[in-house]
Design an enzyme around this catalytic site. Sequence first.
Site, PDB file in Angstrom:
ATOM      1  N   ARG A   2       0.844  -1.187   0.000  1.00 27.49           N
ATOM      2  CA  ARG A   2       0.000   0.000   0.000  1.00 27.49           C
ATOM      3  C   ARG A   2       0.888   1.248   0.000  1.00 27.49           C
ATOM      4  O   ARG A   2       2.014   1.244   0.526  1.00 27.49           O
ATOM      5  CB  ARG A   2      -0.873  -0.022   1.259  1.00 27.49           C
ATOM      6  CG  ARG A   2      -1.894   1.117   1.395  1.00 27.49           C
ATOM      7  CD  ARG A   2      -3.001   0.983   0.416  1.00 27.49           C
ATOM      8  NE  ARG A   2      -4.184   1.777   0.825  1.00 27.49           N
ATOM      9  CZ  ARG A   2      -5.019   2.325  -0.033  1.00 27.49           C
ATOM     10  NH1 ARG A   2      -4.811   2.201  -1.335  1.00 27.49           N
ATOM     11  NH2 ARG A   2      -6.074   2.986   0.385  1.00 27.49           N
ATOM     12  N   THR A  56     -10.235   0.463  -9.325  1.00 29.08           N
ATOM     13  CA  THR A  56      -9.244  -0.480  -8.820  1.00 29.08           C
ATOM     14  C   THR A  56      -9.288  -1.673  -9.766  1.00 29.08           C
ATOM     15  O   THR A  56     -10.120  -1.735 -10.660  1.00 29.08           O
ATOM     16  CB  THR A  56      -9.615  -0.868  -7.365  1.00 29.08           C
ATOM     17  OG1 THR A  56      -9.756   0.323  -6.593  1.00 29.08           O
ATOM     18  CG2 THR A  56      -8.585  -1.748  -6.709  1.00 29.08           C
ATOM     19  N   THR A  86      -4.458  -0.679  -7.112  1.00 31.02           N
ATOM     20  CA  THR A  86      -5.223   0.545  -7.302  1.00 31.02           C
ATOM     21  C   THR A  86      -4.332   1.771  -7.441  1.00 31.02           C
ATOM     22  O   THR A  86      -3.186   1.774  -6.985  1.00 31.02           O
ATOM     23  CB  THR A  86      -6.196   0.765  -6.127  1.00 31.02           C
ATOM     24  OG1 THR A  86      -7.086   1.841  -6.414  1.00 31.02           O
ATOM     25  CG2 THR A  86      -5.448   1.051  -4.837  1.00 31.02           C
ATOM     26  N   ASP A  98      -7.726   8.887   0.603  1.00 32.36           N
ATOM     27  CA  ASP A  98      -8.238   7.776   1.407  1.00 32.36           C
ATOM     28  C   ASP A  98      -7.944   7.941   2.889  1.00 32.36           C
ATOM     29  O   ASP A  98      -8.424   7.170   3.709  1.00 32.36           O
ATOM     30  CB  ASP A  98      -7.657   6.444   0.911  1.00 32.36           C
ATOM     31  CG  ASP A  98      -8.506   5.829  -0.190  1.00 32.36           C
ATOM     32  OD1 ASP A  98      -9.543   6.420  -0.550  1.00 32.36           O
ATOM     33  OD2 ASP A  98      -8.130   4.760  -0.699  1.00 32.36           O
ATOM     34  N   SER A 122      -7.764   0.928   3.506  1.00 35.34           N
ATOM     35  CA  SER A 122      -8.236   0.436   2.210  1.00 35.34           C
ATOM     36  C   SER A 122      -9.357  -0.576   2.422  1.00 35.34           C
ATOM     37  O   SER A 122      -9.453  -1.205   3.484  1.00 35.34           O
ATOM     38  CB  SER A 122      -7.087  -0.243   1.452  1.00 35.34           C
ATOM     39  OG  SER A 122      -7.563  -0.907   0.296  1.00 35.34           O
ATOM     40  N   SER A 123     -10.196  -0.734   1.401  1.00 33.38           N
ATOM     41  CA  SER A 123     -11.220  -1.792   1.412  1.00 33.38           C
ATOM     42  C   SER A 123     -10.781  -3.027   0.643  1.00 33.38           C
ATOM     43  O   SER A 123     -11.547  -4.001   0.557  1.00 33.38           O
ATOM     44  CB  SER A 123     -12.532  -1.261   0.812  1.00 33.38           C
ATOM     45  OG  SER A 123     -13.079  -0.238   1.607  1.00 33.38           O
ATOM     46  N   GLY A 143     -13.839  -1.861  -6.386  1.00 36.38           N
ATOM     47  CA  GLY A 143     -15.153  -1.329  -6.076  1.00 36.38           C
ATOM     48  C   GLY A 143     -15.242  -0.520  -4.803  1.00 36.38           C
ATOM     49  O   GLY A 143     -16.321  -0.386  -4.242  1.00 36.38           O
ATOM     50  N   GLY A 144     -14.117   0.017  -4.286  1.00 38.74           N
ATOM     51  CA  GLY A 144     -14.190   0.825  -3.078  1.00 38.74           C
ATOM     52  C   GLY A 144     -14.828   0.045  -1.949  1.00 38.74           C
ATOM     53  O   GLY A 144     -14.523  -1.128  -1.716  1.00 38.74           O
TER      54      GLY A 144
END
Length: 572
Positions: free
Chosen positions: A110, A383, A401, A425, A454-455, A474-475
């Site tokens: 990340r 993403t 992403t 974010d 993050s999701s 898809g967030g």
Amino acid sequence: MVHVPSWRVLAASLFLVAGSGVVAADQRPLPTSQAGTVRGPGHAAIASANYLATNAGLEVLAKGGNAFDAAIAVSSTLAVVEQQSSGLGGGFMAMLHVAKDNRDVFIDARETAPKAVDMKVYLGKDGKPNRDVSTHGPLSAGIPGEPAGLAWLASHYGKLPLAQSLAPAIRVASEGYQPDARFIGTIAENQDVLSRYPSSAAVLLPGGKVPAQGWTLKQPDLAKTLQRLAGKGAEGFYKGDTAKLLVDASRKAGGNWSQADLDAYKVKEREPLRIDYKGYRIVTAPPPSSGGVAIAEVLNILAGYDLGKLDVAHATHLTIEAMRRAFRDHNEYLGDPDFVKMPLDMLLSRHYADGLRATISPDKATPSDLLPAAMASEPGMHTTHFSVIDADGNMVASTLTVNLEFGSGFIADGTGVFLNDEMDDFALVPGQPNAFGLRGAEANKPEPGKRMLSSMSPSFVFGADRTAVIGSPGGSTIITQVLEGILAFIDGKGASAITAQKRYHHQYLPDRVDVEDGVFDAATTKTLTDMGYALHPRSPWGFMNVVTWDHRSNTLEAASDPRRPSGLGKVQ
């Protein structure tokens, strides 16, 4: 133009299962396996968002690489052909299964906040987040993690040199390819932002205009950046020529990156979350992903019900109420585990789930404003995800992403790299929404070197007879997509059925159920409405990529989401 060898065309045409999912057939006998232990299938499968990326993975497997080498090839090729969704200027989270050790590991690549991060620059005069600063241009960009993550995969898990796994991406970038209609449409949607930055316009707006279908996109700067990464590993990106170009471009355009930021970036290996549900073991993403914790919370709540004995409306009601409670928690408590102390023991506890379950009415929706207040999020879509199983049973579920489409919209001149806009974010202003309506808490405030929440939820599902590799963009909807995919797999569905099934989504706030057209029949819709749910029609979302493995028949199925074009494009 890229020349595609005949064996790759054959694989794409004969073994296309769905979308861009490809299974390369080699039916050797499957060794006896025990529940929870994965053995090699004797053949391989890849499902990704673009067939050039899928073929890159197949090419590397054919040269003796494993699933981790294939993951490098797929990721780097997506960085060339799907820049609206991922790239070297972004980051990823990946779940790995190392077959020889029967071990699962989570790779956290990340992005991180630069050392000079200052929350004040993201504030407007009204005290609310300045959306333009937090989503466009270099101030919106965190320090990228994808290049370091790819080098990490090669040095710690791959069989081939990094250069060999990056070769397909370098070839596509230098020789060119013809983008599909979806990519060109995304350029048109973002033309105003792209035209702000001469380096971005030079790549994607030839002659200052949105290109027409049939346009060939060549990216020599990006090819050179990939070549430096191939030649020197992570140092080829975070030091030397590429690093200088990145820092100089950021600062010239008003950004705050430094060489010290690039020097400080580190890949993190983390212990995955493991959930037992109805005889299956789910292995999923830990923080700084919020997805795995939310999925675990929902499944722990649902474990107290026998959903199979209920009608669709009541089973859906209980699932929505579990979603509501999990989303109530996930942004309140979660953040970067290197910075934030989180009550994970509580959130993952079956006893905590018992208490949440006791608050659910058997036949009535719980208004979100009756639950204790918490922050929650709106969905985001930009993403990508891919899934891989190789001949030895190694597996990769990876979600990548750059945040919004084309990230910040800013290409660092001379690199061909779109910088992400992941700073949005963070909870830049606690309690105020970000681009997706995300209302973060103190746990997710930006700090130097910190990873934003993050999701992303790359996951494995292990059963006695079947295994799945699953994930989606898809967030915040990533969480519910993966959850619904896991439940569908446990119910016996294969990869194609999982990716195609209709979706619904609830995330605590706004207090509504987003529904895809056709997800519920008229009777179910009426029952849910009578229970107090506000059903909100919404255009299809997600781009799930799934591989399933049936150990009984030793067969693999790879499927890409049918909701979007697969990008099969033109091959010459």
